[in-house]
Design a protein around this motif. Structure first.
Motif: not given
Length: 172
Positions: A160-172
């Motif tokens: 989370q950075r400020g009002p933004l949310l980064f969501l990552g999905r691992h593929l390996r």
């Protein structure tokens, strides 16, 4: 059925459906002019349609009607021109090495909660995995209604950075 934009016989009809679904899904509804509305649409979809048509996917019903779409980019760090178009694109640039691909997905409101969005996300993630990419990500608002959907779809690496949310999905 899931089909890439580049494989659809009627590109113009597909893009019209994409625009329709986009505006049904966006929170922004008011525009000062038709030009402003078109510019907003171009900001969020134009680069993908023009520069990455193989990473634009559609979900079709049995009659060929478009129920949803996904736009993606497999090289977020290398898409320098996209960084000049999408607001706040660079906020999570330090996460692009682990999660180089990103996506946006929308489904017609009357077809949500039927697995269509998840099928689009999973197809794109598998395509990215087959290309050897280590992960895919998206950025949303911290309190957006779609956060639970993405977490259920395997996007569990969160920043989370400020009002933004980064969501990552691992593929390996």
């Amino acid at each position: 059925m899931l089909v890439r934009l580049s494989a659809l016989p009627d590109r113009e009809a597909a893009l019209a459906a994409l625009e329709d679904i986009f505006f049904l899904s966006t929170l922004r509804k008011d525009f000062a002019s038709a030009a402003e509305r078109a510019g907003f649409f171009r900001t969020w979809t134009g680069w993908y349609v023009e520069r990455a048509p193989d990473d634009v996917w559609f979900a079709l019903d049995g009659d060929g009607a478009i129920l949803g779409y996904l736009t993606g980019c497999k090289d977020s760090a290398g898409a320098v021109d996209l960084a000049r178009i999408i607001p706040k694109y660079e906020v999570f640039a330090d996460r692009f090495a682990a999660f180089p691909a990103h996506l946006h997905v929308n489904v017609r409101p009357s077809y949500r909660d039927r697995g269509i969005g998840r099928a689009l996300v999973d197809a794109y993630a598998e395509d990215c995995r087959a290309d050897g990419l280590p992960g895919v990500h998206l950025v949303t608002a911290v309190f957006a209604r779609n956060v639970d959907f993405y977490q259920r779809a395997g996007f569990i690496d969160a920043t989370q950075r400020g009002p933004l949310l980064f969501l990552g999905r691992h593929l390996r």
